[in-house]
Design a protein around this motif. Sequence first.
Motif, mmCIF file in Angstrom:
data_model
loop_
_atom_site.group_PDB
_atom_site.id
_atom_site.type_symbol
_atom_site.label_atom_id
_atom_site.label_comp_id
_atom_site.label_asym_id
_atom_site.label_seq_id
_atom_site.Cartn_x
_atom_site.Cartn_y
_atom_site.Cartn_z
ATOM 1 N N LYS A 23 0.843 -1.184 0.000
ATOM 2 C CA LYS A 23 0.000 0.000 0.000
ATOM 3 C C LYS A 23 0.878 1.234 0.000
ATOM 4 C CE LYS A 23 -3.675 -2.353 2.377
ATOM 5 N NZ LYS A 23 -4.517 -2.454 3.548
ATOM 6 N N THR A 24 0.319 2.316 -0.476
ATOM 7 C CA THR A 24 1.068 3.558 -0.455
ATOM 8 C C THR A 24 1.213 4.027 0.981
ATOM 9 O OG1 THR A 24 -0.932 4.836 -0.747
ATOM 10 C CG2 THR A 24 0.288 4.262 -2.733
ATOM 11 N N SER A 25 2.379 4.538 1.286
ATOM 12 C CA SER A 25 2.599 4.991 2.656
ATOM 13 C C SER A 25 2.211 6.462 2.781
ATOM 14 C CB SER A 25 4.064 4.789 3.036
ATOM 15 O OG SER A 25 4.896 5.557 2.206
ATOM 16 N N ASP A 26 1.940 6.862 3.976
ATOM 17 C CA ASP A 26 1.557 8.244 4.239
ATOM 18 C C ASP A 26 2.768 9.157 4.103
ATOM 19 O OD1 ASP A 26 -1.046 7.507 4.795
ATOM 20 O OD2 ASP A 26 -0.626 7.198 6.928
ATOM 21 N N MET A 27 2.498 10.379 3.692
ATOM 22 C CA MET A 27 3.552 11.376 3.560
ATOM 23 C C MET A 27 3.476 12.308 4.759
ATOM 24 S SD MET A 27 5.008 10.458 0.780
ATOM 25 C CE MET A 27 5.988 11.791 0.161
ATOM 26 N N ILE A 28 4.632 12.771 5.194
ATOM 27 C CA ILE A 28 4.716 13.646 6.364
ATOM 28 C C ILE A 28 5.590 14.843 5.986
ATOM 29 C CG2 ILE A 28 6.752 12.690 7.503
ATOM 30 C CD1 ILE A 28 3.591 13.211 9.373
ATOM 31 N N GLU A 29 5.281 16.001 6.555
ATOM 32 C CA GLU A 29 6.024 17.219 6.229
ATOM 33 C C GLU A 29 7.158 17.411 7.237
ATOM 34 O OE1 GLU A 29 5.133 21.905 5.229
ATOM 35 O OE2 GLU A 29 3.678 20.761 6.354
ATOM 36 N N CYS A 30 8.350 17.702 6.717
ATOM 37 C CA CYS A 30 9.513 17.981 7.568
ATOM 38 C C CYS A 30 9.277 19.310 8.279
ATOM 39 C CB CYS A 30 10.780 18.036 6.730
ATOM 40 S SG CYS A 30 12.261 18.483 7.668
ATOM 41 N N LYS A 31 9.581 19.366 9.574
ATOM 42 C CA LYS A 31 9.339 20.573 10.356
ATOM 43 C C LYS A 31 10.261 21.718 9.940
ATOM 44 C CE LYS A 31 8.951 22.475 14.840
ATOM 45 N NZ LYS A 31 8.859 22.395 16.233
ATOM 46 N N VAL A 32 11.457 21.412 9.458
ATOM 47 C CA VAL A 32 12.438 22.449 9.140
ATOM 48 C C VAL A 32 12.299 22.936 7.696
ATOM 49 C CG1 VAL A 32 14.910 22.945 8.971
ATOM 50 C CG2 VAL A 32 14.040 21.575 10.866
ATOM 51 N N CYS A 33 12.438 22.042 6.724
ATOM 52 C CA CYS A 33 12.489 22.471 5.322
ATOM 53 C C CYS A 33 11.141 22.379 4.613
ATOM 54 C CB CYS A 33 13.547 21.674 4.566
ATOM 55 S SG CYS A 33 13.175 19.927 4.398
ATOM 56 N N ARG A 34 10.131 21.846 5.266
ATOM 57 C CA ARG A 34 8.763 21.780 4.751
ATOM 58 C C ARG A 34 8.608 20.882 3.518
ATOM 59 N NH1 ARG A 34 6.234 23.402 9.098
ATOM 60 N NH2 ARG A 34 5.611 25.551 9.159
ATOM 61 N N THR A 35 9.556 19.981 3.275
ATOM 62 C CA THR A 35 9.386 19.023 2.189
ATOM 63 C C THR A 35 8.658 17.806 2.723
ATOM 64 O OG1 THR A 35 11.513 17.986 2.630
ATOM 65 C CG2 THR A 35 11.483 19.744 0.987
ATOM 66 N N PHE A 36 8.011 17.093 1.821
ATOM 67 C CA PHE A 36 7.275 15.912 2.217
ATOM 68 C C PHE A 36 8.117 14.675 1.933
ATOM 69 C CE2 PHE A 36 3.934 18.988 1.923
ATOM 70 C CZ PHE A 36 3.046 18.601 2.916
ATOM 71 N N CYS A 37 8.095 13.747 2.857
ATOM 72 C CA CYS A 37 8.774 12.476 2.665
ATOM 73 C C CYS A 37 7.890 11.377 3.249
ATOM 74 C CB CYS A 37 10.162 12.475 3.296
ATOM 75 S SG CYS A 37 10.156 12.677 5.072
ATOM 76 N N SER A 38 8.199 10.166 2.892
ATOM 77 C CA SER A 38 7.431 9.033 3.380
ATOM 78 C C SER A 38 7.609 8.905 4.887
ATOM 79 C CB SER A 38 7.918 7.766 2.685
ATOM 80 O OG SER A 38 7.367 6.636 3.292
ATOM 81 N N ILE A 39 6.546 8.545 5.561
ATOM 82 C CA ILE A 39 6.626 8.395 7.017
ATOM 83 C C ILE A 39 7.571 7.252 7.385
ATOM 84 C CG2 ILE A 39 4.685 6.835 7.350
ATOM 85 C CD1 ILE A 39 3.927 8.687 9.751
ATOM 86 N N ASP A 40 7.761 6.299 6.461
ATOM 87 C CA ASP A 40 8.699 5.207 6.702
ATOM 88 C C ASP A 40 10.145 5.691 6.653
ATOM 89 O OD1 ASP A 40 6.549 3.476 6.860
ATOM 90 O OD2 ASP A 40 6.630 3.003 4.718
ATOM 91 N N ASP A 41 10.422 6.739 5.866
ATOM 92 C CA ASP A 41 11.775 7.266 5.731
ATOM 93 C C ASP A 41 12.055 8.419 6.684
ATOM 94 O OD1 ASP A 41 12.220 5.471 3.690
ATOM 95 O OD2 ASP A 41 11.568 6.882 2.136
ATOM 96 N N ALA A 42 11.032 8.979 7.293
ATOM 97 C CA ALA A 42 11.193 10.157 8.144
ATOM 98 C C ALA A 42 11.842 9.791 9.477
ATOM 99 C CB ALA A 42 9.843 10.807 8.391
ATOM 100 N N ILE A 43 12.483 10.796 10.071
ATOM 101 C CA ILE A 43 13.092 10.652 11.391
ATOM 102 C C ILE A 43 12.189 11.356 12.384
ATOM 103 C CG2 ILE A 43 15.103 11.182 12.797
ATOM 104 C CD1 ILE A 43 16.715 11.292 10.141
ATOM 105 N N GLN A 44 11.791 10.634 13.427
ATOM 106 C CA GLN A 44 10.879 11.205 14.412
ATOM 107 C C GLN A 44 11.668 11.579 15.656
ATOM 108 O OE1 GLN A 44 7.719 8.660 15.708
ATOM 109 N NE2 GLN A 44 6.632 10.321 16.733
#
Length: 70
Positions: free
Chosen positions: A34-55
Amino acid sequence: MKFIILGLLLSGIYFLFFKKPKSVAKKPTTNSPKTSDMIECKVCRTFCSIDDAIQSGSNYYCSSECLKKS
């Protein structure tokens, strides 16, 4: 009798070599990725996959560089 045997032989050759099988449409399986959800980076405001994001806490970052900038 010869015509019946000849007809059966010709139809057998036709079905064996020349008739194309019907293509069956594939149904999507439930195990498909399934397609993964996208999340916005707090600093640069780019969107990346929630699987690739650092929390960090409740914030998400696209890279370790953005995490260091915050």
